[in-house]
Design a protein around this motif. Structure first.
Motif, PDB file in Angstrom:
ATOM      1  N   LEU A   5      -5.545 -32.507  10.174  1.00  0.00           N
ATOM      2  CA  LEU A   5      -5.109 -31.697  11.306  1.00  0.00           C
ATOM      3  C   LEU A   5      -5.986 -30.477  11.540  1.00  0.00           C
ATOM      4  N   PHE A   6      -6.656 -30.029  10.505  1.00  0.00           N
ATOM      5  CA  PHE A   6      -7.468 -28.826  10.631  1.00  0.00           C
ATOM      6  C   PHE A   6      -8.917 -29.127  10.990  1.00  0.00           C
ATOM      7  N   GLU A   7      -9.238 -30.391  11.175  1.00  0.00           N
ATOM      8  CA  GLU A   7     -10.594 -30.794  11.541  1.00  0.00           C
ATOM      9  C   GLU A   7     -10.708 -30.898  13.061  1.00  0.00           C
ATOM     10  N   ASN A   8     -11.959 -30.875  13.551  1.00  0.00           N
ATOM     11  CA  ASN A   8     -12.181 -31.094  14.976  1.00  0.00           C
ATOM     12  C   ASN A   8     -11.750 -32.511  15.334  1.00  0.00           C
ATOM     13  N   GLY A  44      -1.304 -30.861  17.219  1.00  0.00           N
ATOM     14  CA  GLY A  44      -1.085 -31.839  16.161  1.00  0.00           C
ATOM     15  C   GLY A  44      -1.662 -33.194  16.504  1.00  0.00           C
ATOM     16  N   ILE A  45      -1.116 -34.213  15.872  1.00  0.00           N
ATOM     17  CA  ILE A  45      -1.595 -35.582  16.072  1.00  0.00           C
ATOM     18  C   ILE A  45      -0.382 -36.493  16.219  1.00  0.00           C
ATOM     19  N   LEU A  46      -0.433 -37.347  17.220  1.00  0.00           N
ATOM     20  CA  LEU A  46       0.600 -38.355  17.416  1.00  0.00           C
ATOM     21  C   LEU A  46       0.044 -39.694  16.951  1.00  0.00           C
ATOM     22  N   VAL A  47       0.766 -40.338  16.047  1.00  0.00           N
ATOM     23  CA  VAL A  47       0.374 -41.658  15.548  1.00  0.00           C
ATOM     24  C   VAL A  47       1.434 -42.651  15.986  1.00  0.00           C
ATOM     25  N   GLN A  48       1.001 -43.692  16.672  1.00  0.00           N
ATOM     26  CA  GLN A  48       1.910 -44.770  17.047  1.00  0.00           C
ATOM     27  C   GLN A  48       1.447 -46.026  16.329  1.00  0.00           C
ATOM     28  N   SER A  63       6.619 -43.946  16.271  1.00  0.00           N
ATOM     29  CA  SER A  63       5.848 -42.838  16.821  1.00  0.00           C
ATOM     30  C   SER A  63       6.111 -41.632  15.933  1.00  0.00           C
ATOM     31  N   ILE A  64       5.061 -41.151  15.293  1.00  0.00           N
ATOM     32  CA  ILE A  64       5.188 -40.041  14.353  1.00  0.00           C
ATOM     33  C   ILE A  64       4.283 -38.908  14.822  1.00  0.00           C
ATOM     34  N   PHE A  65       4.868 -37.721  14.982  1.00  0.00           N
ATOM     35  CA  PHE A  65       4.087 -36.562  15.385  1.00  0.00           C
ATOM     36  C   PHE A  65       3.897 -35.653  14.185  1.00  0.00           C
ATOM     37  N   ALA A  73       6.202 -33.576   9.845  1.00  0.00           N
ATOM     38  CA  ALA A  73       6.081 -34.830  10.575  1.00  0.00           C
ATOM     39  C   ALA A  73       7.461 -35.226  11.064  1.00  0.00           C
ATOM     40  N   SER A  74       7.530 -35.747  12.275  1.00  0.00           N
ATOM     41  CA  SER A  74       8.822 -36.160  12.803  1.00  0.00           C
ATOM     42  C   SER A  74       8.645 -37.408  13.655  1.00  0.00           C
ATOM     43  N   PHE A  75       9.710 -38.218  13.674  1.00  0.00           N
ATOM     44  CA  PHE A  75       9.726 -39.383  14.556  1.00  0.00           C
ATOM     45  C   PHE A  75       9.979 -38.895  15.967  1.00  0.00           C
ATOM     46  N   VAL A  76       9.279 -39.482  16.904  1.00  0.00           N
ATOM     47  CA  VAL A  76       9.433 -39.105  18.305  1.00  0.00           C
ATOM     48  C   VAL A  76      10.046 -40.254  19.065  1.00  0.00           C
TER      49      VAL A  76
END
Length: 76
Positions: A5-8, A44-48, A63-65, A73-76
């Motif tokens: 998360l802290f990277e470009n 942040g980052i959204l991973v589906q 879907s995890i944000f 991290a939370s389910f969206v």
């Protein structure tokens, strides 16, 4: 995962996130990833990912944000 998360937010980072998610899911031989998409967000980052049980017929879309500000991290 949080280190990412802290990277470009570049394409290589998205590939690294996918590899990490695959590594984690591979720890449970009962499930497999059918599809995995990473969406960079401003905070942040959204991973589906679509996962299914090995030998099963049902698939689930998760879907995890990963929130940079709250470091949760939370389910969206």
């Amino acid at each position: 995962m949080w280190d990412f998360l802290f990277e470009n937010q570049i394409e290589q980072l998205q590939n690294d996130i996918k590899l990490e998610m695959q590594r984690v899911v591979a720890g449970d031989p009962r499930i497999q990833i059918d599809e995995l998409i990473v969406y960079p967000q401003q905070n942040g980052i959204l991973v589906q990912m679509q996962v299914s049980t090995v030998g099963g017929v049902n698939a689930e879309l998760l879907s995890i944000f990963f929130d940079l500000q709250s470091r949760r991290a939370s389910f969206v």
